[in-house]
Design an enzyme around this catalytic site. Sequence first.
Site, short mmCIF file in Angstrom:
data_model
loop_
_atom_site.label_atom_id
_atom_site.label_comp_id
_atom_site.label_asym_id
_atom_site.label_seq_id
_atom_site.Cartn_x
_atom_site.Cartn_y
_atom_site.Cartn_z
N ARG A 30 0.34 -7.03 5.18
CA ARG A 30 -0.83 -6.32 4.64
C ARG A 30 -1.94 -6.05 5.65
O ARG A 30 -2.92 -5.39 5.30
CB ARG A 30 -1.44 -7.06 3.44
CG ARG A 30 -0.46 -7.37 2.33
CD ARG A 30 0.14 -6.12 1.74
NE ARG A 30 0.92 -6.38 0.52
CZ ARG A 30 1.84 -5.60 0.06
NH1 ARG A 30 2.17 -4.48 0.70
NH2 ARG A 30 2.50 -5.90 -1.04
N ASP A 52 11.21 -10.20 1.07
CA ASP A 52 10.42 -9.03 0.64
C ASP A 52 9.05 -9.49 0.14
O ASP A 52 8.52 -8.96 -0.84
CB ASP A 52 11.16 -8.19 -0.42
CG ASP A 52 10.57 -6.78 -0.56
OD1 ASP A 52 9.62 -6.44 0.20
OD2 ASP A 52 11.05 -6.02 -1.41
ZN LIG Z 1 11.41 -1.79 0.07
#
Ligand SMILES: [Zn+2]
Lengths: 178, 307, 432
Positions: free
Chosen positions: C70, C311
Amino acid sequence: MKKKKVVMDAEEIERSLTRIAYEILERNKGTDNLIIIGIRKGGIFLAERLREKISAIEGTDILSGMLDITLYRDDVLTTGKRPEIEKTYIPFPLDHKKVILVDDVLFTGRTIRAAMDALMDFGRPELIQLAVLIDRGHRELPIRADFIGETLPSSLWENVNVNLTDNRNTDEVVIEES
Amino acid sequence: MNLSRKDMLGIIDLSREEIDFILDTAESFKEISTRKIKKVPTLRGKTVITLFFEASTRTRTSFEIAAKRLSADTINISASSSSVVKGETLIDTARNLESMNPDIIIIRHSAAGAAHILAGLLEQSIINAGDGAHEHPTQALLDMLTIREKKGTMEGLKIAIVGDIAHSRVARSNIYGLTKMGADVAICGPAMMIPRDIDQMGVSVYYNMEDAIKDADVVMMLRMQLERQKRDLFPSLREYANHFSLNRDNIKLAKNDVIVMHPGPINRGVEITPEIADGPYSVILEQVTNGVAVRMALLYLLSGGKK
Amino acid sequence: MKLLLKGGRVIDPSQNIDTITDILIQDGKISMMKKDIPLPESDSGNDLKIFDLKDKIIAPGLIDMHTHLREPGFEYKETIRTGSEAAVAGGFTSIACMANTDPVNDNRSVTEFIHKQARLAAMANVYPIAALSKGQDGKILTEFGDLKNAGAVAFSDDGNPVADSGLMRHALEYAYSFDMPVISHCEDTGLSSGGLMHEGFISTQLGLQGIPGIAEDIMVIRDINLAGFTRTRVHIAHVSTAGSVQAVREARSAGINVTAETAPHYFTLTDEALKGFSTNFKMYPPLRGADDVEAIKEGLRDGTIDTIASDHAPHSSVEKDVEFEYAANGITGLETSLPLSLKLVHDGILTINQLIEKMSINPSNILKIPKGSLKTGSDADITVIDMNKIWTVDTDKFRSKGRNCPFNGWELKGKAVMTIVGGDVRYADSEL
Ligand SMILES: [Zn+2]
């Protein structure tokens, strides 16, 4: 063991209702504008019996209705469960009528207070009179009955149950310890 | 019998006994609306908030009348008049409402699950007045009340639900309810409006109007809402009307005493022709009457219920 | 500074080692692996830390090749520091981070910035994955050569599927010429757009628009075909469907150079979890059906799926405490990935050796980074695992800023108890 005492049997109930029927007719001078309304659930059978008797005595049909007063109770939202609602059946205006309100047992008077509030929503009766089979005392509101089957002193920890069914021979009023 | 739940979020949660109990209660409440003074004091001092993020005059009005006939105070908040548009989240809104101590909050929202967010967050009873394409429980209850009144029972009835099933919360709630009540439910619509695996809900699927309404006791037409579809699913309303509208001809395939229902508002000439909507089979206005009774029953049964 | 790890069970699939032995770490490197390394004379004792790792597993430092850190742009969700702290707490010594930052990592300055922030954080090794197209908008390729020189390890428009097959073809060919992998987020947006969850009975029940499994399968098959045609290689990100597993399996046996990853939630949860509308179960790809979960497990077991990546996609309450429809996709994963994967071992689907292989040397080989091995002389990146430690997930204790974890409150068995990066203990459970 619960103690149970029969205070009225079928015959006594029948006699009381006959007397009340005559008293109603006497007080109201006949059946003009007379309407009988039973309070659910206990008053329903009694109202029907009174209607039959009065109709038979006078030889004329009179109107009767049924009233569920739950929605007018002052404790309807404070009891744990919402009480079941049954149908109210008063398919005629009460304006200028003489309403005989019928219940089985007169106790605190709160049910009658609720019933009178409810009746006012169906029009403006000329008068309301109260007929009960048993008056067991312990009033919490300034309410009294006009026609009483029997006055029955009871203690607060007793239940007074009027058991009426279609089989009239088994009708009885009992006092049970609660 | 008693309804021991804080919220009414969907028919999927209800048992057959609970549905019957709600309908019985609603039947008793119907009488109140016929009185000279159409008001009982039951919810005196209670506050009912309707929080509508989607415009719907009829559902809101129905709830409002129901609440008022029970003597509750009602406050209507709609998305346009609330601060929602100014970036306040649903959760902010909920917290704000909570501080005003309402007793029951009725929410309509375009997003599925919105009512569940409120229910999980607040102590107040939440009634789902429609969340996205998910559920619209009060509509299904009023539909079931209408069917039960007209037919005596739902058990064994053949009930066809026709339209954009995929985007219809009315269809979902009715499918849950009617299958629980023992009806034989047929759904019908254009193939792209039939959601995947819906047969697992215990319904039979038809792509052809005639097959779906053959021998039906009840035909429930859904409002065709092209605007709710995210993509252009269907060529045109004209094409839709040609193949999926209920009309004078195809209604003959249903039973002689068929009743025709519609949640409203009707797109006349699209899903239903005017002569059917206004004709003898139609119970659309009874549905509206029953809507008030069902909502009164729910407001009564849920009032006072806390977490 | 020296570290002596005594008595642990060393599992290093890169060297086919599985034995109880000691490891000596010196100057940030593995200097010796030998049974019963003698304790040195007392004079040097103040420079040596000894850890008794009896009953623990010593693995090459684990690698998570798919995270979202981020930064830059969304520091309120996560920073490179908090993300890499979460990584070492979860047992990862190296992580690769996706390019969907703001600005997008589509140029040298962002790649260098990520390296710099990672160095300053001094927690895990962070490997930037650069965008495949400028702005990740699927139109013009980024400067692969320059980005490689700046320290990018792969190219991906993850988050935005590459719709244009021609662009994907060129990306595969051009990346291959730099010996760099392309990581493909496979999604046919014609099938998926507007979708909120897996399409099936549950989506029908909930009235949420579905995303069919074939939205993934079709693109996996396209990318496999492109890799086959161009004789290059492709890595399939976050495989979630039975169809994808089968496509990868068939391509592999046809000799096509395709690798694949899945994430722990795809073998742990199904779309049933969506029933309460909790946004912590909303992610892309969506949680699939039970058949898909079984196929993912089988793909892991038979080697079709090379690696498990988290992820890791932290979000703040701004994105998650909203209506399901409006909520952002993604869940945090760094601090739960290993424990959830260990369940595969406890359930007999993988051996611990296979799991460590999938979480160390395999991602290292895909990304071509010099990690994932305990060979003498290599960087001393080590993860110490207690297979049987029972613990409860508590998002309030996460190092990550993200609280969007669907496993909060779950009781899990096994976790990393110590994480060593470059010979430095960056994370250790209190008991050590
Ligand atoms: Zn993805």
